[in-house]
Design a protein around this motif. Structure first.
Motif, PDB file in Angstrom:
ATOM      1  N   GLU A   1     -12.680   1.350   3.203  1.00  0.00           N
ATOM      2  CA  GLU A   1     -12.694   1.103   1.767  1.00  0.00           C
ATOM      3  C   GLU A   1     -11.794  -0.055   1.322  1.00  0.00           C
ATOM      4  O   GLU A   1     -12.232  -0.923   0.570  1.00  0.00           O
ATOM      5  CB  GLU A   1     -12.346   2.384   1.017  1.00  0.00           C
ATOM      6  CG  GLU A   1     -12.773   2.293  -0.422  1.00  0.00           C
ATOM      7  CD  GLU A   1     -12.910   3.637  -1.075  1.00  0.00           C
ATOM      8  OE1 GLU A   1     -12.065   4.501  -0.812  1.00  0.00           O
ATOM      9  OE2 GLU A   1     -13.855   3.816  -1.850  1.00  0.00           O
ATOM     10  N   PRO A   2     -10.533  -0.109   1.787  1.00  0.00           N
ATOM     11  CA  PRO A   2      -9.711  -1.263   1.378  1.00  0.00           C
ATOM     12  C   PRO A   2     -10.286  -2.590   1.878  1.00  0.00           C
ATOM     13  O   PRO A   2     -10.184  -3.597   1.181  1.00  0.00           O
ATOM     14  CB  PRO A   2      -8.349  -0.992   2.032  1.00  0.00           C
ATOM     15  CG  PRO A   2      -8.359   0.409   2.466  1.00  0.00           C
ATOM     16  CD  PRO A   2      -9.770   0.839   2.606  1.00  0.00           C
TER      17      PRO A   2
ATOM     18  N   PHE B   1       0.521   8.767   1.150  1.00  0.00           N
ATOM     19  CA  PHE B   1       0.775   9.867   0.234  1.00  0.00           C
ATOM     20  C   PHE B   1       1.351  11.080   0.954  1.00  0.00           C
ATOM     21  O   PHE B   1       1.325  11.187   2.178  1.00  0.00           O
ATOM     22  CB  PHE B   1      -0.509  10.255  -0.486  1.00  0.00           C
ATOM     23  CG  PHE B   1      -0.949   9.221  -1.469  1.00  0.00           C
ATOM     24  CD1 PHE B   1      -0.526   9.264  -2.783  1.00  0.00           C
ATOM     25  CD2 PHE B   1      -1.770   8.182  -1.077  1.00  0.00           C
ATOM     26  CE1 PHE B   1      -0.914   8.301  -3.682  1.00  0.00           C
ATOM     27  CE2 PHE B   1      -2.166   7.216  -1.972  1.00  0.00           C
ATOM     28  CZ  PHE B   1      -1.737   7.274  -3.281  1.00  0.00           C
TER      29      PHE B   1
ATOM     30  N   GLN C   1       0.840  -1.186   0.000  1.00  0.00           N
ATOM     31  CA  GLN C   1       0.000   0.000   0.000  1.00  0.00           C
ATOM     32  C   GLN C   1       0.878   1.240   0.000  1.00  0.00           C
ATOM     33  O   GLN C   1       2.093   1.153   0.062  1.00  0.00           O
ATOM     34  CB  GLN C   1      -0.915  -0.005   1.225  1.00  0.00           C
ATOM     35  CG  GLN C   1      -2.170  -0.858   1.021  1.00  0.00           C
ATOM     36  CD  GLN C   1      -3.007  -0.333  -0.134  1.00  0.00           C
ATOM     37  OE1 GLN C   1      -3.345   0.845  -0.189  1.00  0.00           O
ATOM     38  NE2 GLN C   1      -3.334  -1.203  -1.074  1.00  0.00           N
ATOM     39  N   MET C   2       0.215   2.390  -0.071  1.00  0.00           N
ATOM     40  CA  MET C   2       0.976   3.627  -0.205  1.00  0.00           C
ATOM     41  C   MET C   2       0.471   4.676   0.783  1.00  0.00           C
ATOM     42  O   MET C   2      -0.720   4.770   1.045  1.00  0.00           O
ATOM     43  CB  MET C   2       0.813   4.135  -1.639  1.00  0.00           C
ATOM     44  CG  MET C   2       1.595   5.385  -1.938  1.00  0.00           C
ATOM     45  SD  MET C   2       1.848   5.553  -3.709  1.00  0.00           S
ATOM     46  CE  MET C   2       2.735   7.105  -3.770  1.00  0.00           C
TER      47      MET C   2
ATOM     48  N   SER D   1      -5.142  13.522   0.126  1.00  0.00           N
ATOM     49  CA  SER D   1      -5.220  12.079  -0.039  1.00  0.00           C
ATOM     50  C   SER D   1      -6.458  11.471   0.595  1.00  0.00           C
ATOM     51  O   SER D   1      -6.690  10.280   0.472  1.00  0.00           O
ATOM     52  CB  SER D   1      -3.963  11.412   0.513  1.00  0.00           C
ATOM     53  OG  SER D   1      -3.908  11.562   1.908  1.00  0.00           O
ATOM     54  N   LEU D   2      -7.263  12.297   1.290  1.00  0.00           N
ATOM     55  CA  LEU D   2      -8.518  11.789   1.854  1.00  0.00           C
ATOM     56  C   LEU D   2      -9.672  12.475   1.141  1.00  0.00           C
ATOM     57  O   LEU D   2      -9.692  13.701   1.040  1.00  0.00           O
ATOM     58  CB  LEU D   2      -8.590  12.079   3.354  1.00  0.00           C
ATOM     59  CG  LEU D   2      -7.415  11.591   4.204  1.00  0.00           C
ATOM     60  CD1 LEU D   2      -7.548  12.083   5.639  1.00  0.00           C
ATOM     61  CD2 LEU D   2      -7.335  10.079   4.189  1.00  0.00           C
TER      62      LEU D   2
ATOM     63  N   ASP E   1     -14.571   6.791   8.791  1.00  0.00           N
ATOM     64  CA  ASP E   1     -14.733   5.327   8.879  1.00  0.00           C
ATOM     65  C   ASP E   1     -14.949   4.702   7.499  1.00  0.00           C
ATOM     66  O   ASP E   1     -14.487   3.595   7.234  1.00  0.00           O
ATOM     67  CB  ASP E   1     -15.826   4.928   9.881  1.00  0.00           C
ATOM     68  CG  ASP E   1     -17.135   5.660   9.648  1.00  0.00           C
ATOM     69  OD1 ASP E   1     -17.222   6.397   8.657  1.00  0.00           O
ATOM     70  OD2 ASP E   1     -18.058   5.487  10.464  1.00  0.00           O
TER      71      ASP E   1
ATOM     72  N   GLU F   1     -10.367  -0.575  15.601  1.00  0.00           N
ATOM     73  CA  GLU F   1      -9.061  -1.113  15.963  1.00  0.00           C
ATOM     74  C   GLU F   1      -7.941  -0.354  15.240  1.00  0.00           C
ATOM     75  O   GLU F   1      -6.920   0.001  15.839  1.00  0.00           O
ATOM     76  CB  GLU F   1      -9.058  -2.594  15.563  1.00  0.00           C
ATOM     77  CG  GLU F   1      -7.887  -3.404  16.030  1.00  0.00           C
ATOM     78  CD  GLU F   1      -7.938  -4.796  15.425  1.00  0.00           C
ATOM     79  OE1 GLU F   1      -6.905  -5.254  14.925  1.00  0.00           O
ATOM     80  OE2 GLU F   1      -9.035  -5.406  15.426  1.00  0.00           O
TER      81      GLU F   1
ATOM     82  N   ARG G   1      -5.717   3.738   6.833  1.00  0.00           N
ATOM     83  CA  ARG G   1      -6.261   3.192   5.590  1.00  0.00           C
ATOM     84  C   ARG G   1      -5.252   2.258   4.925  1.00  0.00           C
ATOM     85  O   ARG G   1      -5.601   1.184   4.453  1.00  0.00           O
ATOM     86  CB  ARG G   1      -6.629   4.325   4.630  1.00  0.00           C
ATOM     87  CG  ARG G   1      -6.956   3.810   3.234  1.00  0.00           C
ATOM     88  CD  ARG G   1      -7.375   4.916   2.300  1.00  0.00           C
ATOM     89  NE  ARG G   1      -6.330   5.904   2.137  1.00  0.00           N
ATOM     90  CZ  ARG G   1      -6.495   7.058   1.513  1.00  0.00           C
ATOM     91  NH1 ARG G   1      -7.666   7.371   1.019  1.00  0.00           N
ATOM     92  NH2 ARG G   1      -5.504   7.909   1.387  1.00  0.00           N
TER      93      ARG G   1
ATOM     94  N   LEU H   1      -4.955   1.964  16.617  1.00  0.00           N
ATOM     95  CA  LEU H   1      -3.588   1.631  16.244  1.00  0.00           C
ATOM     96  C   LEU H   1      -2.786   2.878  15.876  1.00  0.00           C
ATOM     97  O   LEU H   1      -1.602   2.976  16.168  1.00  0.00           O
ATOM     98  CB  LEU H   1      -3.647   0.677  15.046  1.00  0.00           C
ATOM     99  CG  LEU H   1      -2.471  -0.218  14.771  1.00  0.00           C
ATOM    100  CD1 LEU H   1      -2.193  -1.095  15.961  1.00  0.00           C
ATOM    101  CD2 LEU H   1      -2.766  -1.069  13.544  1.00  0.00           C
TER     102      LEU H   1
END
Lengths: 317, 342
Positions: free
Chosen positions: B134-135, B115, B112-113, B121-122, B129, B154, B185, B158
């Protein structure tokens, strides 16, 4: 971490309404008396059109309810034969002008909204595809739009209208007049939506949130609908509002020229066309009040559109 | 730690191997203009024959000036750009040649990346949420709403955010918090490899360290492998195990981080380090900063760096230096190879 998440506080309807009232857009609406007046006029005409059967004193297009003796009564005057009086007068058939306007704005607004909806649907879809895909697809779509823009949109609408009349059987002309008019105006107006959406899409496409969606592996169609579309709708809303005024005028123009809706279910344009025949003989009200309504409607919608454009432009806040 | 890690490179299995990567952009004018003005086609070599590898659990940093091709390499690795030539092998599979969509989806889940700009990027119209979930939905990891909500909470915890923040929109957060959301994400699909394209360059200095430390903690917790793109040498020094220095699309030096910062070989690396005012480098002779990065459409002959290089000679203007082993790293410089460099 197995614990369940805390109950997430979703906002209630009341809070939403308060937020709407408290938002920047509502604030700028409250700050502009002209916009509020325009909003009031549009709301008034909308209510009149939607509730026309309840508000009108008669159904002006039901011949059984008309009395020819009421014909050509001046506004507020008492008819010499029937002793009836009408606020805005009557036409040659004894139709109450106020009632014809209520029913007429119904047709005008129906055609206006539906045509803008159709133009938006076509324009936004093609604009999104052109802007997101780019390259040859973009070139083809935008050249078609450019070619169409070289013709006046009223001419394109007349052309489409004429083609439909030629193709459809004669007996269906009256019943299909409104749908055909919607198609004609909708198809003639899509390029400006496509252009705007394409431009905004090309900007949004290169933003990192779209790249993030691509890294997740979402399909282009999903990205266009879920990510890009909500972010291009602001400008679409603005030109849609301005386009509504144009569509109403286009409908009036076509009806005035006699290619629009038939006199049995007239729009404001038809009323104006019919009314102009009496202007020379002194019955000015038959022309004047429908024209005034059209003017007020188009002007108010335009003012609302102008306000929306400024209100959604962060640089002008 | 760095020395040990780099010494054992030969035996460590690389998670990502990039070989002979090249990316050429067509920057010609439109066809009609070319015909009318008699102009010829023009191309821009953004990335020129770049090779490196990243062992599992390490952080490889790519540094260089603007226009050196750092971001282009990042985009090619995550599949946003197609390489013109070259291989990108991820855990043994060349991802540039995966034709099968299902297999590509399985692979994508593993890298993943993050940015550069957390403000872009959002998606501004999505709740946090939804963004983080989405992923999970796209990769088909979870589909049931309750399970997704639990996982999103969670993930937010994190990255040291409150799970209740999920209902908010991105604009309600600060830059640092947004970058945490972006990290959440990126982590949603349990990836093994993260490409971080200037993850802190858009943030306040006070927030940068927090994000970098969070990234380090996550690396330790999940055994993540990072490709870090940055022009900030302090960030690179803090994070990287090994560093590759890019100049005009070519790698000029690859070395373990500690070696690169204490004993840079390539004159360009030295110039970069000398340009940083707060690094303690007394006792070593400084090379003056000269000139600017050339136009990549018309790059210089031979070694791309020769017009700016104080050590350049006749050979440098004609012959492209190869990347050859030097100490624990590699360097592409005739002066170093010939022993002309001090």
């Amino acid at each position: 971490m197995r614990d369940t998440p805390t109950a997430l506080p979703r906002v209630s309807l009341q809070q939403k309404l308060f937020r709407l009232w408290d938002s920047d857009i509502a604030y700028s609406f409250r700050q502009s008396p002209v916009t509020m007046a325009a909003g009031f006029v549009v709301l008034l005409i909308l209510i009149g059109a939607v509730f026309a059967p309840l508000l009108a004193t008669q159904n002006p297009f039901d011949p059984s309810g008309l009395n020819l003796m009421d014909g050509k009564t001046a506004p507020m005057a008492v008819n010499e034969f029937t002793q009836n009086s009408y606020l805005l007068g009557t036409d040659d058939q004894g139709r109450d002008i106020l009632s014809t306007i209520l029913y007429g704005s119904r047709a005008s607004l129906l055609v206006g909204f539906a045509a803008v909806g159709l133009a938006m649907l076509i324009g936004v879809t093609l604009g999104l595809i052109a802007g997101y895909r780019g390259g040859i697809v973009d070139s083809i779509i935008m050249r078609i739009a450019d070619i169409q823009l070289t013709f006046p949109s009223i001419l394109v609408a007349m052309l489409i209208f004429g083609v439909f009349r030629g193709v459809l059987p004669v007996q269906s002309h009256a019943t299909l007049a409104v749908p055909v008019l919607i198609l004609a105006i909708g198809f003639s107006d899509w390029p400006q939506y496509a252009r705007t959406v394409r431009g905004v899409t090309m900007v949004e496409r290169n933003k990192e949130y779209v790249q993030a969606a691509r890294v997740i592996g979402l399909a282009p169609l999903t990205i266009m609908i879920r990510h890009v579309l909500p972010n291009v709708l602001g400008p679409v809303l603005v030109i849609g509002t301005l386009g509504l005024a144009l569509a109403i005028i286009a409908e009036a123009t076509l009806s005035y020229l006699g290619v629009g809706v038939p006199p049995t279910q007239p729009s404001l344009g038809t009323l104006i066309r019919v009314g102009q025949e009496y202007i020379a003989s002194g019955e000015w009200w038959i022309l004047f009040f429908p024209s005034l309504t059209l003017l007020a409607l188009a002007l108010s919608v335009n003012l609302l559109g102008d306000w929306l454009r400024d209100a959604l432009n962060p640089k002008l806040r | 730690m760095t020395a040990v890690a780099s010494a054992s490179h030969a035996d460590a299995v690389p998670l990502l191997t990039v070989e002979g990567l090249r990316c050429v952009f067509d920057v010609s004018k439109p066809w009609l203009n070319r015909v009318l003005e008699g102009a010829s086609k023009q191309s821009l070599q953004a990335v020129d024959d770049v090779s490196f590898f990243i062992p599992k659990g390490e952080t490889f940093a790519l540094v260089g000036e603007s226009g050196s091709g750092k971001s282009t390499i990042a985009k090619m690795i995550v599949g946003l750009l197609r390489p013109t030539n070259g291989e990108i092998r991820f855990d043994g599979t060349d991802i540039t040649k995966v034709g099968n969509a299902a297999e590509m989806r399985r692979l994508r889940r593993r890298f993943q990346m993050i940015f550069q700009d957390p403000y872009a990027s959002l998606n501004p119209r999505m709740r946090v949420d939804t963004i983080i979930a989405e992923p999970l939905r796209a990769f088909g990891i979870l589909s049931e709403d309750g399970a997704i909500a639990t996982r999103v909470a969670e993930l937010l915890r994190l990255v040291r955010l409150d799970p209740a923040d999920g209902v908010k929109f991105p604009h309600e957060f600060s830059g640092g918090q947004r970058q945490r959301i972006a990290i959440a994400r990126a982590l949603a699909g349990n990836p093994e490899f993260l490409v971080c394209d200037e993850p802190t360059s858009a943030l306040d200095v006070s927030v940068q360290a927090q994000i970098l430390n969070l990234m380090k903690d996550l690396q330790a917790e999940f055994g993540l492998t990072y490709l870090l793109i940055s022009h900030n040498l302090a960030v690179v020094r803090h994070m990287a195990t090994r560093v590759g220095v890019l100049y005009l699309g070519r790698l000029v030096e690859v070395a373990p981080s500690r070696q690169l910062f204490t004993a840079p070989r390539h004159p360009y690396t030295r110039m970069l380090l000398d340009a940083v005012p707060d690094l303690a480098m007394s006792g070593r002779q400084r090379l003056p900063v000269q000139g600017e990065i050339p136009n990549p459409i018309t790059p210089p002959s031979g070694c791309f760096y020769h017009p700016r290089c104080p050590l350049a000679n006749e050979r440098c203007t004609q012959e492209r230096p190869a990347l050859v082993p030097a100490a624990e790293g590699y360097v592409a410089c005739h002066a170093v190879a010939e022993g002309r460099a001090a």
